[in-house]
Design a protein around this motif. Structure first.
Motif, mmCIF file in Angstrom:
data_model
loop_
_atom_site.group_PDB
_atom_site.id
_atom_site.type_symbol
_atom_site.label_atom_id
_atom_site.label_comp_id
_atom_site.label_asym_id
_atom_site.label_seq_id
_atom_site.Cartn_x
_atom_site.Cartn_y
_atom_site.Cartn_z
ATOM 1 N N VAL A 3 0.828 -1.198 0.000
ATOM 2 C CA VAL A 3 0.000 0.000 0.000
ATOM 3 C C VAL A 3 0.861 1.246 0.000
ATOM 4 O O VAL A 3 0.559 2.243 -0.657
ATOM 5 C CB VAL A 3 -0.950 -0.031 1.223
ATOM 6 C CG1 VAL A 3 -1.777 1.233 1.281
ATOM 7 C CG2 VAL A 3 -1.850 -1.245 1.158
ATOM 8 N N ASN A 4 1.960 1.247 0.760
ATOM 9 C CA ASN A 4 2.841 2.405 0.790
ATOM 10 C C ASN A 4 3.387 2.717 -0.583
ATOM 11 O O ASN A 4 3.627 3.880 -0.930
ATOM 12 C CB ASN A 4 3.998 2.148 1.767
ATOM 13 C CG ASN A 4 3.539 2.191 3.207
ATOM 14 O OD1 ASN A 4 2.451 2.662 3.494
ATOM 15 N ND2 ASN A 4 4.348 1.686 4.105
ATOM 16 N N GLY A 5 3.632 1.674 -1.400
ATOM 17 C CA GLY A 5 4.153 1.905 -2.736
ATOM 18 C C GLY A 5 3.174 2.649 -3.615
ATOM 19 O O GLY A 5 3.578 3.324 -4.565
ATOM 20 N N PHE A 6 1.881 2.515 -3.329
ATOM 21 C CA PHE A 6 0.887 3.201 -4.130
ATOM 22 C C PHE A 6 0.614 4.615 -3.635
ATOM 23 O O PHE A 6 0.081 5.420 -4.377
ATOM 24 C CB PHE A 6 -0.424 2.415 -4.125
ATOM 25 C CG PHE A 6 -0.420 1.257 -5.071
ATOM 26 C CD1 PHE A 6 -0.600 1.447 -6.422
ATOM 27 C CD2 PHE A 6 -0.215 -0.029 -4.606
ATOM 28 C CE1 PHE A 6 -0.597 0.376 -7.298
ATOM 29 C CE2 PHE A 6 -0.213 -1.104 -5.473
ATOM 30 C CZ PHE A 6 -0.404 -0.895 -6.824
ATOM 31 N N ILE A 53 5.257 11.723 -19.606
ATOM 32 C CA ILE A 53 6.710 11.688 -19.820
ATOM 33 C C ILE A 53 7.441 12.017 -18.522
ATOM 34 O O ILE A 53 8.446 11.374 -18.179
ATOM 35 C CB ILE A 53 7.100 12.676 -20.936
ATOM 36 C CG1 ILE A 53 6.540 12.196 -22.280
ATOM 37 C CG2 ILE A 53 8.626 12.821 -21.025
ATOM 38 C CD1 ILE A 53 6.746 13.180 -23.413
ATOM 39 N N MET A 54 6.926 12.999 -17.770
ATOM 40 C CA MET A 54 7.536 13.348 -16.488
ATOM 41 C C MET A 54 7.451 12.181 -15.508
ATOM 42 O O MET A 54 8.344 11.980 -14.688
ATOM 43 C CB MET A 54 6.848 14.580 -15.898
ATOM 44 C CG MET A 54 7.016 15.841 -16.721
ATOM 45 S SD MET A 54 8.747 16.338 -16.862
ATOM 46 C CE MET A 54 9.092 16.829 -15.196
ATOM 47 N N TRP A 55 6.379 11.414 -15.599
ATOM 48 C CA TRP A 55 6.245 10.221 -14.755
ATOM 49 C C TRP A 55 7.384 9.243 -15.048
ATOM 50 O O TRP A 55 7.962 8.651 -14.139
ATOM 51 C CB TRP A 55 4.893 9.563 -14.999
ATOM 52 C CG TRP A 55 4.562 8.467 -14.048
ATOM 53 C CD1 TRP A 55 4.999 7.172 -14.107
ATOM 54 C CD2 TRP A 55 3.724 8.549 -12.882
ATOM 55 N NE1 TRP A 55 4.481 6.443 -13.065
ATOM 56 C CE2 TRP A 55 3.696 7.258 -12.300
ATOM 57 C CE3 TRP A 55 2.990 9.572 -12.300
ATOM 58 C CZ2 TRP A 55 2.964 6.987 -11.154
ATOM 59 C CZ3 TRP A 55 2.256 9.299 -11.161
ATOM 60 C CH2 TRP A 55 2.244 8.026 -10.601
ATOM 61 N N GLY A 56 7.687 9.076 -16.331
ATOM 62 C CA GLY A 56 8.795 8.199 -16.695
ATOM 63 C C GLY A 56 10.131 8.757 -16.254
ATOM 64 O O GLY A 56 11.006 8.002 -15.797
ATOM 65 N N SER A 61 6.649 3.815 -10.962
ATOM 66 C CA SER A 61 6.109 2.571 -11.494
ATOM 67 C C SER A 61 4.966 2.853 -12.466
ATOM 68 O O SER A 61 4.034 3.603 -12.150
ATOM 69 C CB SER A 61 5.610 1.691 -10.339
ATOM 70 O OG SER A 61 4.904 0.584 -10.831
ATOM 71 N N TRP A 62 5.039 2.224 -13.645
ATOM 72 C CA TRP A 62 3.954 2.360 -14.611
ATOM 73 C C TRP A 62 2.710 1.629 -14.122
ATOM 74 O O TRP A 62 1.589 1.985 -14.496
ATOM 75 C CB TRP A 62 4.395 1.825 -15.965
ATOM 76 C CG TRP A 62 5.487 2.646 -16.590
ATOM 77 C CD1 TRP A 62 6.794 2.307 -16.714
ATOM 78 C CD2 TRP A 62 5.357 3.957 -17.152
ATOM 79 N NE1 TRP A 62 7.500 3.328 -17.322
ATOM 80 C CE2 TRP A 62 6.640 4.346 -17.602
ATOM 81 C CE3 TRP A 62 4.289 4.837 -17.321
ATOM 82 C CZ2 TRP A 62 6.882 5.566 -18.205
ATOM 83 C CZ3 TRP A 62 4.531 6.065 -17.920
ATOM 84 C CH2 TRP A 62 5.799 6.423 -18.367
ATOM 85 N N LYS A 63 2.900 0.613 -13.309
ATOM 86 C CA LYS A 63 1.756 -0.088 -12.730
ATOM 87 C C LYS A 63 0.958 0.843 -11.832
ATOM 88 O O LYS A 63 -0.278 0.837 -11.840
ATOM 89 C CB LYS A 63 2.233 -1.304 -11.948
ATOM 90 C CG LYS A 63 1.111 -2.101 -11.305
ATOM 91 C CD LYS A 63 1.652 -3.286 -10.533
ATOM 92 C CE LYS A 63 0.535 -4.060 -9.855
ATOM 93 N NZ LYS A 63 1.050 -5.213 -9.073
ATOM 94 N N VAL A 64 1.672 1.661 -11.055
ATOM 95 C CA VAL A 64 0.998 2.627 -10.189
ATOM 96 C C VAL A 64 0.219 3.637 -11.021
ATOM 97 O O VAL A 64 -0.907 4.011 -10.688
ATOM 98 C CB VAL A 64 2.021 3.340 -9.289
ATOM 99 C CG1 VAL A 64 1.369 4.477 -8.516
ATOM 100 C CG2 VAL A 64 2.652 2.347 -8.320
ATOM 101 N N THR A 68 -3.749 4.173 -10.922
ATOM 102 C CA THR A 68 -4.252 5.513 -10.606
ATOM 103 C C THR A 68 -5.262 5.984 -11.638
ATOM 104 O O THR A 68 -6.320 6.522 -11.291
ATOM 105 C CB THR A 68 -3.081 6.512 -10.534
ATOM 106 O OG1 THR A 68 -2.149 6.073 -9.537
ATOM 107 C CG2 THR A 68 -3.582 7.898 -10.175
ATOM 108 N N VAL A 69 -4.953 5.773 -12.918
ATOM 109 C CA VAL A 69 -5.862 6.214 -13.980
ATOM 110 C C VAL A 69 -7.112 5.340 -14.033
ATOM 111 O O VAL A 69 -8.236 5.837 -14.175
ATOM 112 C CB VAL A 69 -5.125 6.220 -15.337
ATOM 113 C CG1 VAL A 69 -6.095 6.555 -16.467
ATOM 114 C CG2 VAL A 69 -3.981 7.232 -15.318
ATOM 115 N N LEU A 70 -6.928 4.015 -13.912
ATOM 116 C CA LEU A 70 -8.079 3.114 -13.976
ATOM 117 C C LEU A 70 -9.033 3.319 -12.800
ATOM 118 O O LEU A 70 -10.231 3.046 -12.919
ATOM 119 C CB LEU A 70 -7.603 1.661 -14.019
ATOM 120 C CG LEU A 70 -6.919 1.211 -15.314
ATOM 121 C CD1 LEU A 70 -6.420 -0.212 -15.188
ATOM 122 C CD2 LEU A 70 -7.861 1.344 -16.507
#
Length: 263
Positions: A3-6, A53-56, A61-64, A68-70
């Motif tokens: 949970v902390n990772g999210f 792009i800034m996220w990358g 994490s792309w999973k996060v 988040t979007v879903l």
């Protein structure tokens, strides 16, 4: 992933983490204002792509990002239905698709609003995931320091904000433990109809509420035992100075906001 990772900051040693916290807050505010004010679909889409792009660049994490979007899918769907079907603007051309009547112009407005919601959520996620709560609180307190002249409790408000950020993942982890304990006993809110599911939420919220009060009490006792008296006589542990990257980010954020008014 835990949970902390999210929810909270994870040290990645990325370029965004090295920004001054004050400039992060200012840039987030300016970029968020440009997202809210622009009504050009191409510019809004480009801004959203830039945030991805800034996220990358932040090495997050792309999973996060996907989760988040879903998690906003319900908001996206309701926004599209509201804009394209329920409340078309006067003068919109209505198209028919079987029994369904919708407005293409309203659908375009719905797409823009969905991009706006996603952009704001990603902006805030970038802020909290690339900045530790302590550093974020220090930067926010420095920015709000002029308000102390009007005797506003800036330090206390920022401290509560920092404590809330720290408590959020702890409370969610406690809720997950209570949920699993209820499921092991045959309870929970995953069985039955809507009424029974809502009824199953209360037995999990009550222990969480009591646990929150007990944690807050322990924290208050710990602060009092250390003679905590707010910001009286306190000196900063870190001295922040703007660097070249911070000025470049500020100029880019201002130009992005000005572009909104020019288009």
């Amino acid at each position: 992933m835990s949970v902390n990772g999210f929810l909270l900051y994870q040290k990645k040693n990325s370029w965004l983490e090295r920004w001054d916290p004050r400039m992060k807050i200012i840039a987030i505010f300016l970029f968020g204002a440009s997202l809210l004010l622009t009504h050009h679909i191409v510019l809004k889409t480009a801004q959203l792509a830039m945030l991805i792009i800034m996220w990358g660049i932040a090495r997050l994490s792309w999973k996060v990002l996907a989760v988040t979007v879903l998690s906003l899918s319900i908001f996206f769907l309701s926004t599209m239905i509201y804009q394209a079907v329920l409340t078309p603007a006067p003068g919109d051309i209505m198209s028919e698709w079987g029994w369904l009547r919708f407005s293409p112009e309203g659908a375009l407005r719905g797409v823009m609003m969905c991009e706006q919601i996603a952009g704001i959520v990603i902006l805030l996620s970038l802020l909290v995931r690339t900045t530790s709560p302590i550093i974020l609180a220090e930067g926010l307190e420095i920015l709000l320091k002029p308000l102390k002249k009007w005797r506003l409790p800036v330090h206390e408000a920022v401290m509560m904000f920092s404590i809330a950020l720290r408590f959020l993942p702890i409370l969610i982890e406690e809720f997950d433990k209570i949920r699993k304990a209820q499921l092991a006993r045959g309870g929970g809110f995953h069985r039955g109809g809507i009424a029974s599911r809502f009824g199953g939420v209360l037995p999990m919220l009550m222990p969480l509420f009591v646990m929150s009060i007990l944690r807050a009490k322990d924290l208050a006792v710990a602060m009092e035992s250390r003679c905590y008296q707010g910001d009286e006589g306190r000196t900063p542990i870190r001295i922040y100075r703007f660097g070249f990257s911070d000025y470049a980010v500020f100029i880019f954020a201002v130009c992005n906001l000005l572009l909104v008014f020019m288009i």
